[in-house]
Design a protein around this motif. Structure first.
Motif, PDB file in Angstrom:
ATOM      1  N   PRO A 433       0.639  -0.951  -0.106  1.00  0.00           N
ATOM      2  CA  PRO A 433      -0.130   0.090  -0.296  1.00  0.00           C
ATOM      3  C   PRO A 433       0.708   0.698  -0.030  1.00  0.00           C
ATOM      4  CG  PRO A 433      -0.346  -1.262   1.865  1.00  0.00           C
ATOM      5  CD  PRO A 433       0.899  -2.104   1.245  1.00  0.00           C
ATOM      6  N   GLU A 434       2.047   1.232   0.308  1.00  0.00           N
ATOM      7  CA  GLU A 434       2.966   2.300   0.262  1.00  0.00           C
ATOM      8  C   GLU A 434       3.575   2.539  -0.423  1.00  0.00           C
ATOM      9  OE1 GLU A 434       5.165   2.045   3.819  1.00  0.00           O
ATOM     10  OE2 GLU A 434       3.471   2.650   5.063  1.00  0.00           O
ATOM     11  N   GLN A 435       3.402   1.488  -1.543  1.00  0.00           N
ATOM     12  CA  GLN A 435       4.348   2.002  -2.921  1.00  0.00           C
ATOM     13  C   GLN A 435       5.214   1.893  -3.000  1.00  0.00           C
ATOM     14  OE1 GLN A 435       2.254   2.280  -5.343  1.00  0.00           O
ATOM     15  NE2 GLN A 435       0.982   1.241  -4.108  1.00  0.00           N
ATOM     16  N   ALA A 436       6.748   1.285  -1.342  1.00  0.00           N
ATOM     17  CA  ALA A 436       7.793   1.434  -1.536  1.00  0.00           C
ATOM     18  C   ALA A 436       8.425   0.246  -2.673  1.00  0.00           C
ATOM     19  CB  ALA A 436       8.230   1.261   0.033  1.00  0.00           C
ATOM     20  N   ARG A 437       7.702  -1.008  -2.744  1.00  0.00           N
ATOM     21  CA  ARG A 437       8.140  -1.257  -3.700  1.00  0.00           C
ATOM     22  C   ARG A 437       8.432  -0.982  -5.168  1.00  0.00           C
ATOM     23  NH1 ARG A 437       6.259  -4.948  -0.113  1.00  0.00           N
ATOM     24  NH2 ARG A 437       7.423  -6.161   1.469  1.00  0.00           N
ATOM     25  N   ARG A 438       7.501  -0.566  -5.476  1.00  0.00           N
ATOM     26  CA  ARG A 438       7.002  -0.217  -6.299  1.00  0.00           C
ATOM     27  C   ARG A 438       7.845   1.387  -7.349  1.00  0.00           C
ATOM     28  NH1 ARG A 438       2.549  -0.093  -9.729  1.00  0.00           N
ATOM     29  NH2 ARG A 438       1.546  -1.363  -8.863  1.00  0.00           N
ATOM     30  N   ARG A 439       8.234   2.065  -5.998  1.00  0.00           N
ATOM     31  CA  ARG A 439       9.283   3.284  -6.036  1.00  0.00           C
ATOM     32  C   ARG A 439      10.696   2.661  -6.433  1.00  0.00           C
ATOM     33  NH1 ARG A 439       6.103   5.845  -2.294  1.00  0.00           N
ATOM     34  NH2 ARG A 439       7.713   4.726  -0.743  1.00  0.00           N
ATOM     35  N   SER A 440      10.412   1.288  -5.342  1.00  0.00           N
ATOM     36  CA  SER A 440      12.589   0.898  -5.851  1.00  0.00           C
ATOM     37  C   SER A 440      12.402   0.807  -7.233  1.00  0.00           C
ATOM     38  CB  SER A 440      12.429  -0.516  -4.931  1.00  0.00           C
ATOM     39  OG  SER A 440      13.437  -1.257  -4.933  1.00  0.00           O
ATOM     40  N   TRP A 441      11.141  -0.737  -7.936  1.00  0.00           N
ATOM     41  CA  TRP A 441      11.569  -1.014  -9.341  1.00  0.00           C
ATOM     42  C   TRP A 441      11.387   0.479 -10.439  1.00  0.00           C
ATOM     43  CZ3 TRP A 441      11.002  -6.056 -11.702  1.00  0.00           C
ATOM     44  CH2 TRP A 441      10.422  -6.296 -10.724  1.00  0.00           C
ATOM     45  N   HIS A 442      11.335   1.043 -10.417  1.00  0.00           N
ATOM     46  CA  HIS A 442      11.222   2.326 -11.265  1.00  0.00           C
ATOM     47  C   HIS A 442      12.749   2.927 -10.859  1.00  0.00           C
ATOM     48  CE1 HIS A 442       6.816   3.547 -13.256  1.00  0.00           C
ATOM     49  NE2 HIS A 442       6.681   3.093 -11.203  1.00  0.00           N
ATOM     50  N   GLU A 443      12.670   2.922  -9.677  1.00  0.00           N
ATOM     51  CA  GLU A 443      14.529   3.321  -9.804  1.00  0.00           C
ATOM     52  C   GLU A 443      15.783   2.506 -10.701  1.00  0.00           C
ATOM     53  OE1 GLU A 443      15.213   3.957  -5.351  1.00  0.00           O
ATOM     54  OE2 GLU A 443      13.805   5.802  -5.466  1.00  0.00           O
ATOM     55  N   ARG A 444      15.336   1.097 -10.004  1.00  0.00           N
ATOM     56  CA  ARG A 444      15.920  -0.405 -11.010  1.00  0.00           C
ATOM     57  C   ARG A 444      15.760  -0.226 -11.800  1.00  0.00           C
ATOM     58  NH1 ARG A 444      17.810  -4.772  -7.053  1.00  0.00           N
ATOM     59  NH2 ARG A 444      18.999  -3.872  -5.414  1.00  0.00           N
ATOM     60  N   LEU A 445      14.982   0.006 -12.686  1.00  0.00           N
ATOM     61  CA  LEU A 445      15.060  -0.524 -13.745  1.00  0.00           C
ATOM     62  C   LEU A 445      15.452   1.015 -14.936  1.00  0.00           C
ATOM     63  CD1 LEU A 445      10.984  -1.351 -14.318  1.00  0.00           C
ATOM     64  CD2 LEU A 445      13.212  -2.497 -14.936  1.00  0.00           C
ATOM     65  N   VAL A 446      15.379   2.021 -13.918  1.00  0.00           N
ATOM     66  CA  VAL A 446      15.870   3.332 -14.677  1.00  0.00           C
ATOM     67  C   VAL A 446      17.300   3.445 -14.883  1.00  0.00           C
ATOM     68  CG1 VAL A 446      15.929   5.911 -14.817  1.00  0.00           C
ATOM     69  CG2 VAL A 446      14.083   4.949 -14.073  1.00  0.00           C
ATOM     70  N   ALA A 447      17.943   2.966 -13.585  1.00  0.00           N
ATOM     71  CA  ALA A 447      19.242   3.040 -13.411  1.00  0.00           C
ATOM     72  C   ALA A 447      19.544   1.639 -15.180  1.00  0.00           C
ATOM     73  CB  ALA A 447      19.784   2.889 -11.920  1.00  0.00           C
ATOM     74  N   ALA A 448      19.110   0.682 -14.784  1.00  0.00           N
ATOM     75  CA  ALA A 448      19.258  -0.248 -15.846  1.00  0.00           C
ATOM     76  C   ALA A 448      19.420   0.145 -17.192  1.00  0.00           C
ATOM     77  CB  ALA A 448      18.074  -1.255 -15.683  1.00  0.00           C
ATOM     78  N   GLY A 449      18.552   1.710 -17.321  1.00  0.00           N
ATOM     79  CA  GLY A 449      18.738   1.782 -19.164  1.00  0.00           C
ATOM     80  C   GLY A 449      16.610   2.089 -19.295  1.00  0.00           C
ATOM     81  N   PHE A 450      15.764   1.355 -19.132  1.00  0.00           N
ATOM     82  CA  PHE A 450      14.855   1.904 -19.308  1.00  0.00           C
ATOM     83  C   PHE A 450      13.983   3.183 -19.252  1.00  0.00           C
ATOM     84  CE2 PHE A 450      14.343  -2.747 -18.024  1.00  0.00           C
ATOM     85  CZ  PHE A 450      14.146  -3.612 -19.601  1.00  0.00           C
ATOM     86  N   ALA A 451      13.930   3.625 -20.489  1.00  0.00           N
ATOM     87  CA  ALA A 451      13.085   5.011 -19.826  1.00  0.00           C
ATOM     88  C   ALA A 451      12.132   5.288 -19.488  1.00  0.00           C
ATOM     89  CB  ALA A 451      12.641   5.830 -21.836  1.00  0.00           C
ATOM     90  N   PRO A 452      11.892   6.330 -18.190  1.00  0.00           N
ATOM     91  CA  PRO A 452      10.230   6.290 -17.397  1.00  0.00           C
ATOM     92  C   PRO A 452       9.073   6.185 -18.585  1.00  0.00           C
ATOM     93  CG  PRO A 452      12.402   8.318 -17.280  1.00  0.00           C
ATOM     94  CD  PRO A 452      12.175   6.758 -18.463  1.00  0.00           C
TER      95      PRO A 452
END
Length: 468
Positions: A433-452
């Motif tokens: 519910p706090e979306q912490a893992r979702r934010r972690s997903w976004h950070e990891r994916l952007v760091a891996a080269g995915f565009a937002p």
């Protein structure tokens, strides 16, 4: 083991050596995807080693480090060439002076040829004694090499180190240093000769000789001896009477001064420019001879160990016969159909059982690759993607899970095989519910080269764009 057939360019050879040095110094790299691609590309062992190393170099930034270092090295070469031109002009102007005093021909020849003669003799000695394996004797080449290495730090320093190792194995490092050194000397002499011609044509100079140690007869013999080779090239020389009369005690006419000018120019061309041009041509010929066939020595430590991985004794080829009656067949749920041309594919990665599959948003024109959980299933999907690159790949993940490196690496590996890719993060159970893992997903994916814009928290409402 003999070196393999010619493989790659200088840049590719350097990157292969840089990867080899890195793994030798700091241990093996994680190369599951790169090795698989090299095996799929086929070819000889050397070509597979090269393909693996180039993929690793691109992934880890060594290819970019090579481009930066080579750009700096070329800029240094240009800067040294400019300095050589300026030094040649300054030397010629200093040898003639301002025209207010007579030009001592002994001092002028020494200023124009002294350093050249010493360094050229040193180069010849190093050529005879060094075994042609080092850059000794080519001080300009050594200076360029030393300066170029000062501009790289950390892991990027492996690039010039690898370049030097490749040169040394080909026996061409000496000739590269010779090319640089003799090339700079040729530029310097061309600049000096141009300056001499300009000054001699625009000013009136008086030439003489002054010596306390040598007798006039010795000086006459020296001038005539040095003038033998220039005379063969068409330069006019002062006669014996003119030489004797140029002791500073007699006034000489303009014709005698023109003879001395021709003699000075001939000496510089014959004993300065021509030896450097010949040495440059010899170094260029030797360089091309040593580098005509670039090859990879696959017996080197760090490369020989890759043979079982890149050239396996056996590889899976699929089912070649039906199972015998005493064997129990197993039903595989994952689809095995070949990908359609320009397919729009959907795949789920490590989704929990409560996730419905196929997802509700799937459309008729989408090809369902199923849900993937095990390592074998990941490899199966990878093989299908390698066989036919899909137009668009939608990768569905569980946003409630913590993104680990293995999952992100799999997403990157799949995305590289599709013309366009998107990641969809679903959390049907609302376990975060706090979306912490979702934010972690976004950070990891952007760091891996995915565009937002490639990361979606739900099925994107916008139409899917065709890849450009």
């Amino acid at each position: 083991m003999k070196p393999s057939a010619p493989v790659g360019s200088w840049q590719q050879q350097t990157l292969v050596e840089a990867i080899r040095l890195r793994e030798t110094l700091w241990g093996p790299l994680e190369d599951l995807s790169e090795s698989r691609r090299a095996r799929a590309a086929g070819g000889s062992f050397a070509r597979r080693v090269t393909a693996r190393a180039l993929a690793l170099a691109q992934r880890d930034g060594l290819e970019q480090a090579w481009s930066r270092w080579w750009r700096v090295a070329r800029l240094l070469m240009v800067a040294m060439a400019v300095l050589a031109v300026l030094a040649g002009a300054a030397t010629a102007a200093g040898a003639l002076g301002d025209g207010r005093r007579a030009v001592n021909v002994v001092t002028a020849v020494g200023a124009l040829l002294g350093l050249h003669v010493l360094t050229f003799i040193f180069w010849l000695l190093s050529l005879a004694l060094s075994g042609k394996t080092t850059g000794a004797g080519s001080w300009a080449g050594d200076l360029w090499w030393w300066l170029s290495r000062r501009f790289v730090k950390g892991e990027a320093s492996l690039v010039p180190q690898a370049f030097a190792a490749v040169l040394a194995r080909r026996g061409s490092q000496f000739w590269l240093a010779g090319l640089i050194s003799h090339g700079l000397w040729v530029l310097a002499f061309l600049s000096a000769l141009s300056t001499l011609l300009l000054l001699l044509a625009s000013r009136r100079y008086h030439f003489n000789w002054e010596t306390t140690l040598l007798t006039p007869e010795t000086f006459v013999w020296l001038v005539e001896g040095l003038g033998v080779l220039p005379s063969l090239l068409g330069f006019t020389l002062p006669d014996t009477l003119t030489i004797r009369s140029s002791d500073g005690l007699h006034m000489l006419d303009a014709q005698a001064q023109a003879l001395w000018s021709s003699w000075l120019l001939g000496v510089v061309v014959t004993y300065g420019l021509l030896p450097r041009v010949l040495a440059l041509a010899w170094s260029l010929w030797q360089w091309r001879t040593h580098t005509a066939r670039l090859s990879l020595d696959d017996s080197l430590p760090g490369l020989a160990e890759l043979r079982p991985r890149l050239m396996p004794a056996s590889e899976p080829t699929g089912v070649d016969e039906l199972a015998s009656p005493d064997k129990v067949a197993r039903i595989h749920n994952e689809p095995g159909a070949l990908l359609a041309a320009h397919a729009l594919c959907v795949v789920g990665l490590e989704l929990p059982p409560e996730h419905r599959w196929p997802p509700a948003f799937i459309q008729e024109d989408m090809q369902d690759l199923g849900r993937v959980d095990s390592r074998a299933e990941r490899l199966a999907i990878l093989g299908r993607l390698q066989s036919a690159s899909p137009r668009h790949l939608l990768m569905v993940c569980d946003a409630a899970q913590t993104p680990d490196r293995g999952v992100v690496a799999t997403l990157v590996e799949w995305a590289q095989l599709a013309q366009q890719s998107d990641v969809i993060l679903l959390d049907e159970a609302l376990a975060d519910p706090e979306q912490a893992r979702r934010r972690s997903w976004h950070e990891r994916l952007v760091a891996a080269g995915f565009a937002p814009g490639q990361i979606h928290d739900q099925w994107p409402d916008r139409p899917l764009k065709e890849p450009s």
